[in-house]
Design a protein around this motif. Structure first.
Motif, mmCIF file in Angstrom:
data_model
loop_
_atom_site.group_PDB
_atom_site.id
_atom_site.type_symbol
_atom_site.label_atom_id
_atom_site.label_comp_id
_atom_site.label_asym_id
_atom_site.label_seq_id
_atom_site.Cartn_x
_atom_site.Cartn_y
_atom_site.Cartn_z
ATOM 1 N N MET A 163 -19.945 10.233 -3.326
ATOM 2 C CA MET A 163 -20.704 10.107 -4.546
ATOM 3 C C MET A 163 -21.819 9.092 -4.341
ATOM 4 O O MET A 163 -21.642 8.088 -3.682
ATOM 5 C CB MET A 163 -19.790 9.648 -5.675
ATOM 6 N N GLY A 164 -22.965 9.386 -4.934
ATOM 7 C CA GLY A 164 -24.126 8.517 -4.809
ATOM 8 C C GLY A 164 -24.083 7.360 -5.783
ATOM 9 O O GLY A 164 -23.060 7.072 -6.402
ATOM 10 N N HIS A 165 -25.206 6.732 -5.916
ATOM 11 C CA HIS A 165 -25.317 5.550 -6.747
ATOM 12 C C HIS A 165 -26.004 5.856 -8.068
ATOM 13 O O HIS A 165 -26.609 6.902 -8.244
ATOM 14 C CB HIS A 165 -26.091 4.476 -5.995
ATOM 15 N N ASP A 188 -29.883 8.132 -2.017
ATOM 16 C CA ASP A 188 -28.504 8.419 -2.421
ATOM 17 C C ASP A 188 -28.249 8.162 -3.904
ATOM 18 O O ASP A 188 -27.103 8.164 -4.341
ATOM 19 C CB ASP A 188 -27.525 7.625 -1.575
ATOM 20 N N ASP A 207 -27.861 9.359 -7.531
ATOM 21 C CA ASP A 207 -27.562 10.624 -8.200
ATOM 22 C C ASP A 207 -27.903 10.614 -9.682
ATOM 23 O O ASP A 207 -28.097 11.667 -10.281
ATOM 24 C CB ASP A 207 -26.074 10.959 -8.066
ATOM 25 N N LEU A 208 -27.932 9.431 -10.277
ATOM 26 C CA LEU A 208 -28.201 9.297 -11.708
ATOM 27 C C LEU A 208 -29.137 8.127 -11.931
ATOM 28 O O LEU A 208 -28.915 7.039 -11.384
ATOM 29 C CB LEU A 208 -26.900 9.065 -12.486
ATOM 30 N N GLU A 240 -33.445 16.774 -9.153
ATOM 31 C CA GLU A 240 -32.582 15.656 -8.770
ATOM 32 C C GLU A 240 -33.436 14.404 -8.727
ATOM 33 O O GLU A 240 -34.604 14.486 -8.389
ATOM 34 C CB GLU A 240 -31.972 15.907 -7.393
ATOM 35 N N PRO A 241 -32.942 13.258 -9.010
ATOM 36 C CA PRO A 241 -31.622 12.960 -9.535
ATOM 37 C C PRO A 241 -31.523 13.262 -11.023
ATOM 38 O O PRO A 241 -32.524 13.441 -11.712
ATOM 39 C CB PRO A 241 -31.468 11.463 -9.273
ATOM 40 N N LEU A 242 -30.305 13.292 -11.504
ATOM 41 C CA LEU A 242 -30.038 13.466 -12.919
ATOM 42 C C LEU A 242 -30.599 12.259 -13.667
ATOM 43 O O LEU A 242 -30.517 11.140 -13.189
ATOM 44 C CB LEU A 242 -28.534 13.585 -13.160
#
Length: 73
Positions: free
Chosen positions: A1-3, A42, A44-45, A65-67
């Motif tokens: 999982m990303g950051h 990396d 993700d949000l 991307e990212p969310l």
């Protein structure tokens, strides 16, 4: 999982640091755009303050991307 990262006015995002969120303080629209361009790969949000979201629209809210989540005003 990303950051998870946050972009926006320092006082609005400061509390997120305790949850391990990468902070990118942005005092201006130019700061917000620079922070967006310099996000680590990396992430993700990204949590945006309303001001940062306005500065980044539509680039950050185009469904790519990212969310992205925008904090309530």
């Amino acid at each position: 999982m990303g950051h998870i990262a946050a972009i926006g006015e320092p006082l609005s995002i400061l509390g997120l640091a305790s949850a391990g969120v990468l902070l990118s303080p942005a005092e201006s629209a130019d700061d917000a755009r620079a922070a967006w361009r310099n996000l680590p790969p990396d992430v993700d949000l990204v949590i945006l303050t309303p001001t940062a979201a306005h500065a980044l629209a539509p680039e950050a809210v185009d469904g790519q991307e990212p969310l992205v989540a925008v904090m309530p005003p």
